[in-house]
Design an enzyme around this catalytic site. Structure first.
Site, short mmCIF file in Angstrom:
data_model
loop_
_atom_site.label_atom_id
_atom_site.label_comp_id
_atom_site.label_asym_id
_atom_site.label_seq_id
_atom_site.Cartn_x
_atom_site.Cartn_y
_atom_site.Cartn_z
N LYS A 128 0.83 -1.22 0.04
CA LYS A 128 0.06 0.14 0.12
C LYS A 128 1.00 1.29 -0.01
O LYS A 128 2.04 1.21 0.46
CB LYS A 128 -0.71 0.07 1.13
CG LYS A 128 -2.33 0.91 1.29
CD LYS A 128 -3.07 0.16 0.45
CE LYS A 128 -4.50 1.13 0.42
NZ LYS A 128 -5.60 0.31 -0.17
N ASP A 168 -7.16 4.25 -4.33
CA ASP A 168 -7.77 4.11 -3.14
C ASP A 168 -8.28 5.56 -2.86
O ASP A 168 -8.58 6.29 -3.85
CB ASP A 168 -6.79 3.74 -2.08
CG ASP A 168 -7.29 3.41 -0.82
OD1 ASP A 168 -7.88 2.32 -0.66
OD2 ASP A 168 -7.29 4.18 0.15
P1 NDP Z 1 -13.07 7.56 -2.60
O1 NDP Z 1 -11.77 8.65 -2.34
O2 NDP Z 1 -13.79 7.54 -3.78
O3 NDP Z 1 -14.29 8.13 -1.26
C1 NDP Z 1 -14.02 8.20 -0.01
C2 NDP Z 1 -15.21 8.57 0.48
O4 NDP Z 1 -15.08 8.47 1.93
C3 NDP Z 1 -15.74 10.03 0.44
O5 NDP Z 1 -17.00 10.13 0.26
C4 NDP Z 1 -15.10 10.85 1.46
O6 NDP Z 1 -15.71 11.99 1.81
C5 NDP Z 1 -15.41 9.81 2.65
N1 NDP Z 1 -14.51 10.05 3.67
C6 NDP Z 1 -13.08 10.12 3.54
N2 NDP Z 1 -12.57 10.34 4.94
C7 NDP Z 1 -13.79 10.17 5.77
C8 NDP Z 1 -13.92 10.51 7.11
N3 NDP Z 1 -12.87 10.62 7.89
N4 NDP Z 1 -15.17 10.30 7.69
C9 NDP Z 1 -16.25 10.24 6.77
N5 NDP Z 1 -16.09 10.18 5.69
C10 NDP Z 1 -14.83 9.99 4.86
O7 NDP Z 1 -12.55 6.33 -1.94
P2 NDP Z 1 -13.00 4.85 -2.11
O8 NDP Z 1 -14.27 4.70 -2.21
O9 NDP Z 1 -12.02 4.22 -3.26
O10 NDP Z 1 -12.51 4.23 -0.79
C11 NDP Z 1 -13.50 4.01 0.42
C12 NDP Z 1 -12.70 3.03 1.20
O11 NDP Z 1 -12.76 1.73 0.62
C13 NDP Z 1 -11.37 3.14 1.86
O12 NDP Z 1 -11.31 2.51 3.03
C14 NDP Z 1 -10.53 2.27 0.69
O13 NDP Z 1 -9.25 1.68 1.45
C15 NDP Z 1 -11.45 1.10 0.64
N6 NDP Z 1 -11.27 0.43 -0.33
C16 NDP Z 1 -11.27 0.77 -1.68
C17 NDP Z 1 -11.06 0.27 -2.80
C18 NDP Z 1 -11.26 0.57 -4.27
O14 NDP Z 1 -11.36 -0.40 -5.20
N7 NDP Z 1 -11.41 1.86 -4.32
C19 NDP Z 1 -10.67 -1.41 -2.78
C20 NDP Z 1 -11.20 -1.85 -1.53
C21 NDP Z 1 -11.11 -1.06 -0.31
P3 NDP Z 1 -15.07 13.57 1.53
O15 NDP Z 1 -15.15 13.57 0.13
O16 NDP Z 1 -15.79 14.28 2.34
O17 NDP Z 1 -13.50 13.42 1.90
#
Ligand code: NDP
Length: 448
Positions: A128, A168
């Site tokens: 990562k 991510d």
């Molecule tokens: P994105 O950047 O597309 O979206 C992240 C979302 O989470 C946004 O809506 C963001 O809101 C919100 N967020 C971030 N920090 C916080 C916080 N502290 N409290 C509340 N909301 C928060 O990321 P992904 O959808 O790709 O990833 C989301 C999760 O899934 C992560 O844990 C990632 O590690 C995991 N994941 C992702 C994969 C992938 O293929 N993308 C694969 C496997 C796991 P805001 O815009 O306001 O910051």
């Protein structure tokens, strides 16, 4: 040092060395409690000190990213790549750009990634990386300049058979495009060194959707095991990014009523359930908007509640899809009080350890992200194999493969997670033990 063989010894050893890395210690603790008995029952694992070798990263790369932004100002960020374990294949795992990124967060993510990747059955190790860069409010040009500067440092440490990063948080298709362009220019090579690429330059169909869709395919498998269905269930989703929106869309396609999305600033609530058209609109527009949920309120798709999280809303199923430790013990109790019976993680480690204990005590279904969100990396693995063959499979075939892999992971969890004589399935134990056996066997077979 002699081989450590009980939970306390091993944990204390790690705690002493890495006492300031709380997320990393949390992730390791969660796994150790399930795998130490398996380790102790196997002489080869013990004699080769497998647990200590598995818990500590093989390599950590740290670099400074000094770059000039579009106003001509110099900015300085910190970047890392944690290459955790390569016993099963090239290091594989995403890149995160967020101000909260630090070594502890990346080490926990890299550690989890090894277990997740092992569950997919594809030949991938775990890693990562990322940077403490905050892309929020930045121009497209600044994002490109930062991605290029980041890749100038990272490029010497990665390669299609060495380490294959993906996206991510805050690293999506746009960022992967800029990162890939810089890698190609510097190395004069067109190779599968990143996944999540655009379809025009080696990307795979279904990669964008895979984590969220895979989560719902896993949910379907859980429901089938309980003679139930997704259709008609009320679902709350946290997050409004890639994982959350695709999970919401697939759940809605399966006939569930998805009543929430959220982000770091608040919650969007729609008591009637968001329509597939609403969610599709969000998917198409969220990259261009500062807060897509406020825009959804403006479009009449729900009510915005600033600074709220979804966990107090009544539901059958909760899907935390935003970030680590977003759901604590109080939230877990509220969910149970309100009748929620299934919690499946779309994000990595979104539930605190105390929240997990609430779920176990209440004997509700709880599935850790390393099993339920493995669809993303599974599709990345399929993207790597397509790149190696210079081919591109069609979306239908890949969606079927994704479903097969999620069902396979579900079956592994059931086999290893059924507690003697009970019908309750401990998916966390199942995922930890099934993945550990594969990793440990690969390490033992390759010697010291
Ligand atoms: P994105 O950047 O597309 O979206 C992240 C979302 O989470 C946004 O809506 C963001 O809101 C919100 N967020 C971030 N920090 C916080 C916080 N502290 N409290 C509340 N909301 C928060 O990321 P992904 O959808 O790709 O990833 C989301 C999760 O899934 C992560 O844990 C990632 O590690 C995991 N994941 C992702 C994969 C992938 O293929 N993308 C694969 C496997 C796991 P805001 O815009 O306001 O910051």
């Amino acid at each position: 040092m002699p081989q450590l063989s009980n939970f306390d010894e091993i944990y204390q050893f790690l705690h002493k060395r890495f006492e300031n890395e709380k997320e990393y210690l949390q992730a390791v603790h969660e796994v150790l409690q399930d795998i130490v008995p398996i380790y102790n029952a196997n002489e080869a694992y013990k004699s080769l000190d497998v647990i200590r070798r598995l818990c500590m990263p093989e390599r950590i790369i740290y670099f400074t990213i000094s770059w000039m932004n579009s106003d001509g100002d110099i900015e300085v960020n910190q970047g890392w790549r944690v290459q955790h374990n390569s016993a099963m294949g090239p290091y594989k795992g995403g890149l995160r750009f967020h101000p909260t990124v630090n070594l502890s967060v990346l080490k926990f993510l890299a550690f989890e990634q090894c277990f997740k990747n092992a569950l997919t059955g594809l030949p991938m190790g775990g890693g990562k990386g990322g940077a403490d860069f905050n892309p929020k409010g930045r121009s497209d040009r600044d994002i490109m300049l930062f991605c290029q500067a980041f890749m100038r440092e990272l490029q010497r440490h990665i390669g299609a058979n060495t380490d294959v990063p993906a996206g991510d948080i805050n690293v999506g298709a746009r960022e992967i495009g800029y990162l890939y362009g810089e890698y190609r220019r510097l190395n004069n090579r067109f190779e599968g060194v990143l996944t999540g690429k655009g379809l025009e330059f080696g990307g795979s169909y279904v990669r964008t959707e895979a984590t969220g869709f895979g989560l719902i395919y896993f949910l379907e498998a859980v429901c089938r095991a309980q003679d139930s269905v997704v259709e008609g269930k009320t679902v709350i989703v946290s997050g409004a990014g890639n994982v959350a929106l695709h999970a919401a869309l697939k759940a809605s396609e399966k006939g569930a009523k998805v009543v929430t999305l959220s982000n770091s600033r608040g919650l969007l609530y729609n008591e009637q359930g968001l329509s597939e058209a609403d969610i599709t609109w969000a998917i198409e527009n969220h990259n261009q908007r500062d807060n897509i949920l406020l825009d959804m309120e403006d479009e009449g798709m729900g009510k915005w509640q600033a600074d709220e999280t979804p966990w107090h809303i009544k539901c059958d199923i909760a899907l935390p899809c935003a970030t680590q430790n977003e759901l604590d013990e109080c939230d877990a109790r509220k969910l149970i009080e309100n009748g929620c019976t299934m919690i499946l993680e779309g994000a990595n480690m979104p539930c605190t350890d105390k929240a997990q204990n609430v779920f176990f005590d209440a004997k509700v279904t709880y599935v850790p992200g390393k099993a339920s969100n493995a669809g993303g990396v599974a599709l990345s693995g399929l993207e790597m194999s397509q790149n190696a063959m210079f081919s591109q499979r069609n979306a239908e075939t890949l969606d079927e493969q994704l479903q097969t892999i999620m069902n396979h992971i579900h079956n592994l969890c059931v086999t290893e997670g059924k507690l003697g004589g009970e019908t309750y399935i401990n998916y966390m134990k199942g995922a930890n033990v099934a993945a550990f056996r594969k990793l440990a066997d690969a390490i033992v077979a390759q010697g010291v």
